[in-house]
Design a protein around this motif. Sequence first.
Motif, PDB file in Angstrom:
ATOM      1  N   ALA A   1       0.771  -1.213   0.030  1.00  0.00           N
ATOM      2  CA  ALA A   1       0.002  -0.067  -0.019  1.00  0.00           C
ATOM      3  C   ALA A   1       0.831   1.305   0.185  1.00  0.00           C
ATOM      4  O   ALA A   1       0.670   2.154  -0.699  1.00  0.00           O
ATOM      5  CB  ALA A   1      -0.882   0.015   1.181  1.00  0.00           C
ATOM      6  N   ILE A   2       1.976   1.404   0.864  1.00  0.00           N
ATOM      7  CA  ILE A   2       2.674   2.542   0.833  1.00  0.00           C
ATOM      8  C   ILE A   2       3.373   2.727  -0.418  1.00  0.00           C
ATOM      9  O   ILE A   2       3.596   3.621  -1.134  1.00  0.00           O
ATOM     10  CB  ILE A   2       3.722   2.451   2.186  1.00  0.00           C
ATOM     11  CG1 ILE A   2       3.056   2.453   3.453  1.00  0.00           C
ATOM     12  CG2 ILE A   2       4.795   3.599   2.160  1.00  0.00           C
ATOM     13  CD1 ILE A   2       4.015   2.157   4.396  1.00  0.00           C
ATOM     14  N   SER A   3       3.981   1.499  -0.991  1.00  0.00           N
ATOM     15  CA  SER A   3       4.825   1.534  -2.181  1.00  0.00           C
ATOM     16  C   SER A   3       4.116   2.094  -3.301  1.00  0.00           C
ATOM     17  O   SER A   3       4.539   2.715  -4.055  1.00  0.00           O
ATOM     18  CB  SER A   3       5.478   0.276  -2.404  1.00  0.00           C
ATOM     19  OG  SER A   3       6.547   0.077  -1.443  1.00  0.00           O
ATOM     20  N   VAL A   4       2.789   1.539  -3.495  1.00  0.00           N
ATOM     21  CA  VAL A   4       2.010   1.605  -4.588  1.00  0.00           C
ATOM     22  C   VAL A   4       1.522   3.140  -4.464  1.00  0.00           C
ATOM     23  O   VAL A   4       1.448   4.004  -5.532  1.00  0.00           O
ATOM     24  CB  VAL A   4       0.914   0.558  -4.828  1.00  0.00           C
ATOM     25  CG1 VAL A   4      -0.099   1.164  -6.078  1.00  0.00           C
ATOM     26  CG2 VAL A   4       1.543  -0.655  -5.047  1.00  0.00           C
TER      27      VAL A   4
ATOM     28  N   ALA B   1      10.581   1.436   0.028  1.00  0.00           N
ATOM     29  CA  ALA B   1       9.339   1.801  -0.284  1.00  0.00           C
ATOM     30  C   ALA B   1       9.072   2.247  -1.862  1.00  0.00           C
ATOM     31  O   ALA B   1       8.372   1.849  -2.572  1.00  0.00           O
ATOM     32  CB  ALA B   1       8.665   2.846   0.733  1.00  0.00           C
ATOM     33  N   VAL B   2      10.159   2.966  -2.142  1.00  0.00           N
ATOM     34  CA  VAL B   2       9.985   3.647  -3.642  1.00  0.00           C
ATOM     35  C   VAL B   2      11.122   3.039  -4.407  1.00  0.00           C
ATOM     36  O   VAL B   2      12.346   3.156  -4.098  1.00  0.00           O
ATOM     37  CB  VAL B   2      10.289   5.147  -3.682  1.00  0.00           C
ATOM     38  CG1 VAL B   2      10.066   5.674  -5.001  1.00  0.00           C
ATOM     39  CG2 VAL B   2       8.992   5.691  -2.782  1.00  0.00           C
ATOM     40  N   GLY B   3      10.681   2.182  -5.595  1.00  0.00           N
ATOM     41  CA  GLY B   3      11.870   1.677  -6.405  1.00  0.00           C
ATOM     42  C   GLY B   3      11.778   2.684  -7.492  1.00  0.00           C
ATOM     43  O   GLY B   3      10.823   2.907  -8.372  1.00  0.00           O
ATOM     44  N   VAL B   4      13.093   2.987  -7.936  1.00  0.00           N
ATOM     45  CA  VAL B   4      13.198   3.987  -9.042  1.00  0.00           C
ATOM     46  C   VAL B   4      12.806   3.657 -10.312  1.00  0.00           C
ATOM     47  O   VAL B   4      12.018   4.379 -11.078  1.00  0.00           O
ATOM     48  CB  VAL B   4      14.571   4.570  -9.093  1.00  0.00           C
ATOM     49  CG1 VAL B   4      14.937   5.661 -10.040  1.00  0.00           C
ATOM     50  CG2 VAL B   4      14.992   5.027  -7.602  1.00  0.00           C
TER      51      VAL B   4
ATOM     52  N   HIS C   1       4.948  -5.519  -6.201  1.00  0.00           N
ATOM     53  CA  HIS C   1       5.293  -5.136  -4.866  1.00  0.00           C
ATOM     54  C   HIS C   1       4.766  -6.546  -3.797  1.00  0.00           C
ATOM     55  O   HIS C   1       5.518  -6.688  -2.777  1.00  0.00           O
ATOM     56  CB  HIS C   1       4.654  -3.904  -4.204  1.00  0.00           C
ATOM     57  CG  HIS C   1       5.535  -2.753  -4.698  1.00  0.00           C
ATOM     58  ND1 HIS C   1       5.115  -2.282  -6.188  1.00  0.00           N
ATOM     59  CD2 HIS C   1       6.713  -1.809  -4.417  1.00  0.00           C
ATOM     60  CE1 HIS C   1       6.119  -1.118  -6.387  1.00  0.00           C
ATOM     61  NE2 HIS C   1       6.935  -1.205  -5.534  1.00  0.00           N
ATOM     62  N   VAL C   2       3.707  -7.087  -4.146  1.00  0.00           N
ATOM     63  CA  VAL C   2       3.273  -8.328  -3.237  1.00  0.00           C
ATOM     64  C   VAL C   2       4.230  -9.447  -3.371  1.00  0.00           C
ATOM     65  O   VAL C   2       4.651 -10.012  -2.281  1.00  0.00           O
ATOM     66  CB  VAL C   2       2.028  -8.697  -3.759  1.00  0.00           C
ATOM     67  CG1 VAL C   2       1.821 -10.052  -3.269  1.00  0.00           C
ATOM     68  CG2 VAL C   2       0.984  -7.780  -3.448  1.00  0.00           C
ATOM     69  N   VAL C   3       4.786  -9.517  -4.566  1.00  0.00           N
ATOM     70  CA  VAL C   3       5.801 -10.702  -4.761  1.00  0.00           C
ATOM     71  C   VAL C   3       7.171 -10.416  -3.804  1.00  0.00           C
ATOM     72  O   VAL C   3       7.957 -11.059  -3.109  1.00  0.00           O
ATOM     73  CB  VAL C   3       6.228 -10.995  -5.941  1.00  0.00           C
ATOM     74  CG1 VAL C   3       7.203 -11.744  -6.364  1.00  0.00           C
ATOM     75  CG2 VAL C   3       4.732 -11.460  -6.831  1.00  0.00           C
TER      76      VAL C   3
END
Length: 321
Positions: free
Chosen positions: A111-114, A173-176, A228-230
């Motif tokens: 949730a945070i990442s998306v 949390a944030v993937g570039v 992100h779930v995986v």
Amino acid sequence: MSLNTETVAAPAPVNQPQPLRRRTTSFRDKWADSAFNVASVTILTLSIVAVVYPLYFIVIASISDPNAVYEGKVWLFPSGVTLEGYQRILADSRIWNGLGNTVIYTVLGTAISVTTILFGAYALSRKDMPGRKFLMLLFVITMFFDGGLITKYLVVRDLGMLDTVWAVVLPGAVGVWNLIIARSFFENTIPGELREAAQMDGANDFTFFFKMVLPLSKPLIMLMIMVHVVAHWNSFFDALIFLNDDTKYPLQLVLRNILIQSDVSSAGTTGGDIESYAAAQRIGELTKYAMIVVSSLPLMIALPFMQKHFTKGTMIGAVKS
């Protein structure tokens, strides 16, 4: 009285279509097409077998006698069916505690990442945002230069996040790369004219984002959720570094500790009798295969339902108009 008749030539036909000639297929072309089809089917079949068979072998090995697995009797069907490995794992309270922690970390972290990626990518896709190129440059630099594990640990410690859930879900949390994909999607999918029309109707930026941008971005959202779930479900390294309380360990870390414990127990029986050592080895092998199935089964059940969204989202941002 005679009439002089003049012969008038008929106008020449202009651009009359010529009859199409049917191209005859030679024997060489037929043979080449057949060879290509046979080669394609063979390569795809071998690829599918190479991917599926290891998963199938782990499943049948987890319910087979370890002695039969060692002897090579288990390769297509299970031998000496037993559920002792699953019984030992599921009877361990640490498994259920780790499963609950993993679900919390996965849901909260996804949730945070998306949410962060969607908001940040849309802001960076707006050409009227001041300094967006400079901010994008800062994000890209982090893909090539990293402060290292020690620096990361010191930052998490100084922020007071050690041994908390935030130490697992916030640092990555944030993937570039995902941010770049989302930004490209918004740039190529959401036209500026649509935003101008919404502004003429009285919609502000937040209304336009929630009412129009997000509904048009379902493939992107589902792709980000699945990725992100995986990642969070299989993650264990951050928990290994930042968590000290074993009651907060995720499932992957719990399974790792159980496997190490079983290996240590079997190694500790080498000085005793052979029967005890063989029994410890048997339990260790059953536990190893069963743990792989238990940790992978939830994702294997969930991912097929998200496959259609993944198919739509794999090419997101790949083509720039």
